[in-house]
Design an enzyme around this catalytic site. Structure first.
Site, PDB file in Angstrom:
ATOM      1  N   ARG A   1       0.828  -1.209   0.000  1.00  0.00           N
ATOM      2  CA  ARG A   1       0.000   0.000   0.000  1.00  0.00           C
ATOM      3  C   ARG A   1       0.864   1.263   0.000  1.00  0.00           C
ATOM      4  O   ARG A   1       0.520   2.262  -0.646  1.00  0.00           O
ATOM      5  CB  ARG A   1      -0.944  -0.011   1.210  1.00  0.00           C
TER       6      ARG A   1
ATOM      7  N   HIS B   1       0.472   4.095  -2.846  1.00  0.00           N
ATOM      8  CA  HIS B   1       0.113   5.482  -2.545  1.00  0.00           C
ATOM      9  C   HIS B   1       1.220   6.466  -2.915  1.00  0.00           C
ATOM     10  O   HIS B   1       0.941   7.640  -3.175  1.00  0.00           O
ATOM     11  CB  HIS B   1      -0.299   5.628  -1.079  1.00  0.00           C
TER      12      HIS B   1
ATOM     13  N   HIS C   1      -6.367  -6.076  -3.502  1.00  0.00           N
ATOM     14  CA  HIS C   1      -7.180  -6.220  -2.289  1.00  0.00           C
ATOM     15  C   HIS C   1      -7.382  -7.674  -1.867  1.00  0.00           C
ATOM     16  O   HIS C   1      -8.077  -7.932  -0.889  1.00  0.00           O
ATOM     17  CB  HIS C   1      -8.512  -5.478  -2.441  1.00  0.00           C
TER      18      HIS C   1
ATOM     19  N   TRP D   1     -10.480  -8.490   2.928  1.00  0.00           N
ATOM     20  CA  TRP D   1     -11.274  -8.816   1.742  1.00  0.00           C
ATOM     21  C   TRP D   1     -11.324 -10.333   1.502  1.00  0.00           C
ATOM     22  O   TRP D   1     -12.244 -10.822   0.877  1.00  0.00           O
ATOM     23  CB  TRP D   1     -10.672  -8.163   0.494  1.00  0.00           C
TER      24      TRP D   1
HETATM   25 FE1  DDH Z   1      -6.483  -0.248  -1.468  1.00  0.00          FE
HETATM   26  N1  DDH Z   1      -7.376   0.282   0.299  1.00  0.00           N
HETATM   27  N2  DDH Z   1      -7.766   0.931  -2.486  1.00  0.00           N
HETATM   28  N3  DDH Z   1      -5.471  -0.658  -3.191  1.00  0.00           N
HETATM   29  N4  DDH Z   1      -5.141  -1.334  -0.407  1.00  0.00           N
HETATM   30  C1  DDH Z   1      -7.049  -0.161   1.540  1.00  0.00           C
HETATM   31  C2  DDH Z   1      -6.097  -1.095   1.857  1.00  0.00           C
HETATM   32  C3  DDH Z   1      -5.222  -1.652   0.921  1.00  0.00           C
HETATM   33  C4  DDH Z   1      -8.790   1.656  -1.965  1.00  0.00           C
HETATM   34  C5  DDH Z   1      -9.050   1.858  -0.608  1.00  0.00           C
HETATM   35  C6  DDH Z   1      -8.405   1.182   0.413  1.00  0.00           C
HETATM   36  C7  DDH Z   1      -5.811  -0.215  -4.428  1.00  0.00           C
HETATM   37  C8  DDH Z   1      -7.002   0.440  -4.754  1.00  0.00           C
HETATM   38  C9  DDH Z   1      -7.874   0.985  -3.849  1.00  0.00           C
HETATM   39  C10 DDH Z   1      -4.100  -2.053  -0.948  1.00  0.00           C
HETATM   40  C11 DDH Z   1      -3.633  -1.990  -2.248  1.00  0.00           C
HETATM   41  C12 DDH Z   1      -4.268  -1.312  -3.283  1.00  0.00           C
HETATM   42  C13 DDH Z   1      -7.896   0.479   2.500  1.00  0.00           C
HETATM   43  C14 DDH Z   1      -7.830   0.265   4.004  1.00  0.00           C
HETATM   44  C15 DDH Z   1      -8.744   1.307   1.810  1.00  0.00           C
HETATM   45  C16 DDH Z   1      -9.833   2.182   2.382  1.00  0.00           C
HETATM   46  C17 DDH Z   1      -6.764   1.145   4.653  1.00  0.00           C
HETATM   47  C18 DDH Z   1      -6.687   0.916   6.144  1.00  0.00           C
HETATM   48  O1  DDH Z   1      -7.702   1.134   6.825  1.00  0.00           O
HETATM   49  O2  DDH Z   1      -5.601   0.503   6.620  1.00  0.00           O
HETATM   50  C19 DDH Z   1      -9.608   2.191  -3.025  1.00  0.00           C
HETATM   51  C20 DDH Z   1     -10.818   3.087  -2.822  1.00  0.00           C
HETATM   52  C21 DDH Z   1      -9.062   1.751  -4.190  1.00  0.00           C
HETATM   53  C22 DDH Z   1      -9.590   1.958  -5.559  1.00  0.00           C
HETATM   54  O3  DDH Z   1     -10.470   2.881  -5.744  1.00  0.00           O
HETATM   55  C23 DDH Z   1      -9.334   1.202  -6.577  1.00  0.00           C
HETATM   56  C24 DDH Z   1      -4.762  -0.531  -5.363  1.00  0.00           C
HETATM   57  C25 DDH Z   1      -4.787  -0.126  -6.845  1.00  0.00           C
HETATM   58  C26 DDH Z   1      -3.792  -1.205  -4.655  1.00  0.00           C
HETATM   59  C27 DDH Z   1      -2.474  -1.743  -5.132  1.00  0.00           C
HETATM   60  O4  DDH Z   1      -1.646  -2.088  -4.370  1.00  0.00           O
HETATM   61  C28 DDH Z   1      -2.176  -1.872  -6.569  1.00  0.00           C
HETATM   62  C29 DDH Z   1      -3.525  -2.910   0.070  1.00  0.00           C
HETATM   63  C30 DDH Z   1      -2.391  -3.905  -0.137  1.00  0.00           C
HETATM   64  C31 DDH Z   1      -4.231  -2.660   1.243  1.00  0.00           C
HETATM   65  C32 DDH Z   1      -4.046  -3.321   2.607  1.00  0.00           C
HETATM   66  C33 DDH Z   1      -3.197  -2.462   3.507  1.00  0.00           C
HETATM   67  C34 DDH Z   1      -3.016  -3.048   4.876  1.00  0.00           C
HETATM   68  O5  DDH Z   1      -2.504  -2.319   5.747  1.00  0.00           O
HETATM   69  O6  DDH Z   1      -3.338  -4.218   5.124  1.00  0.00           O
END
Ligand code: DDH
Length: 288
Positions: free
Chosen positions: A44, A48, A171, A187
């Site tokens: 993540r 970001h 996810h 998820w």
């Molecule tokens: Fe995500 N994401 N993500 N995400 N994401 C969250 C957690 C993780 C969105 C929202 C959230 C991608 C796309 C989207 C990962 C990877 C990727 C969380 C929770 C939210 C909210 C955060 C928290 O509470 O700690 C949304 C909205 C989108 C979208 O609109 C498509 C993408 C593209 C990726 C990627 O890596 C390519 C991962 C891994 C996590 C888990 C993090 C954790 O600490 O566990």
């Protein structure tokens, strides 16, 4: 050589592999976190750092590591990512020659491979920028929204519908934390392994609104332990997105291939590689 005349250390491929091995060893060692791994939060962080890119202005992206600075680090979307940055602090101390920007992306690459995901080719060359390069808030997706928002955000980075769906398969990993995003839960049942389970669950589970005081999210009917965000559900309610969900649910090999390609693209958004040198990407050897 350049290093002899200037005294600057010029890292080779094997030096980057040493950084990879260090991160992989720390992932093994520090297993007392969340579901047993810092892997998801490292992915993540890399996402970001990259996902702020704007193709029109060329601003944002992983070249800069501007999330180190308060304005960007404090954006709501980045809540909790300090855990990933702190995890990497001893790695930066041990290998001070690597930029934060290259380190964060190397860590995301390492985490995906160590969590049994596909090989992600890696090219170093990012430079750290100062606070002035911080991007404005609002460039990362808002989980409470739908398909229009998803296209607005990801088209701005230069992705198409297929790529949006392939990226979202990340996810399969990790979870939402009530004290970070406000959402809660994982998820999938295997949040520390890269799989196509996210797509299978989207299609095969029945999803209901969760009854709680938190932000609107879905829970699975059978166990009430899994979750989906409104943006996740948009991938099955939108026909153009859903055809890719169907494909990735059926064919994990296709998902791995497309995920590797789109993550490589994401991690290199806005990075000005010198294309004339034809820099060969590094393929890191996984430890497992
Ligand atoms: Fe995500 N994401 N993500 N995400 N994401 C969250 C957690 C993780 C969105 C929202 C959230 C991608 C796309 C989207 C990962 C990877 C990727 C969380 C929770 C939210 C909210 C955060 C928290 O509470 O700690 C949304 C909205 C989108 C979208 O609109 C498509 C993408 C593209 C990726 C990627 O890596 C390519 C991962 C891994 C996590 C888990 C993090 C954790 O600490 O566990």
């Amino acid at each position: 050589s350049a290093s002899e005349t200037t005294g600057v250390f010029v890292p080779k491929q094997e030096d980057y592999q040493k950084v990879y091995n260090e991160i992989a060893a720390l992932l093994q060692e520090k297993d007392d976190y969340d579901d047993g791994s810092y892997g998801p939060v490292l992915v993540r962080l890399a996402w970001h750092a990259s996902g702020t890119y704007d193709k029109e202005t060329g601003t944002g992206g992983s070249n800069g590591a501007t999330m180190r600075f308060a304005p960007e680090g404090d954006h709501g979307a980045n809540a909790g990512l300090v855990a990933a940055r702190d995890f990497l602090a001893p790695v930066k101390a041990k290998f001070p020659w690597i930029t934060y920007s290259d380190l964060w992306i190397l860590a995301g690459t390492c985490a995906i491979q160590e969590m049994q995901g596909p090989t992600i080719p890696y090219r170093p060359g990012r430079v750290d920028k100062d606070i002035a390069a911080c991007t404005p808030d609002g460039r990362l997706p808002d989980a409470s929204q739908g398909n229009k928002h998803l296209r607005g955000i990801f088209y701005r980075m230069g992705f198409n519908d297929q790529e949006i769906v392939a990226l979202s398969g990340a996810h399969a990993l990790g979870r939402c934390h009530a004290d970070r995003s406000g959402f809660d839960g994982p998820w999938t049942f295997s949040p520390t392994v890269v799989t196509n389970e996210y797509y299978k669950l989207l299609l095969n589970e029945k999803w209901n609104w969760k009854k709680w005081n938190g932000p609107k999210q879905y829970e699975d009917k059978s166990t009430k332990t899994l979750m989906m965000l409104p943006t996740d559900m948009a991938l099955v309610s939108d026909k153009a997105f859903k055809q890719w969900v169907d494909k990735y649910a059926k064919d994990e090999g296709l998902f791995f291939k497309d995920f590797a390609a789109v993550v490589t693209k994401l991690f290199e958004l806005g990075v000005p590689f010198d294309e004339t040198t034809q820099q060969t990407p590094i393929t890191f050897k996984p430890t497992a």
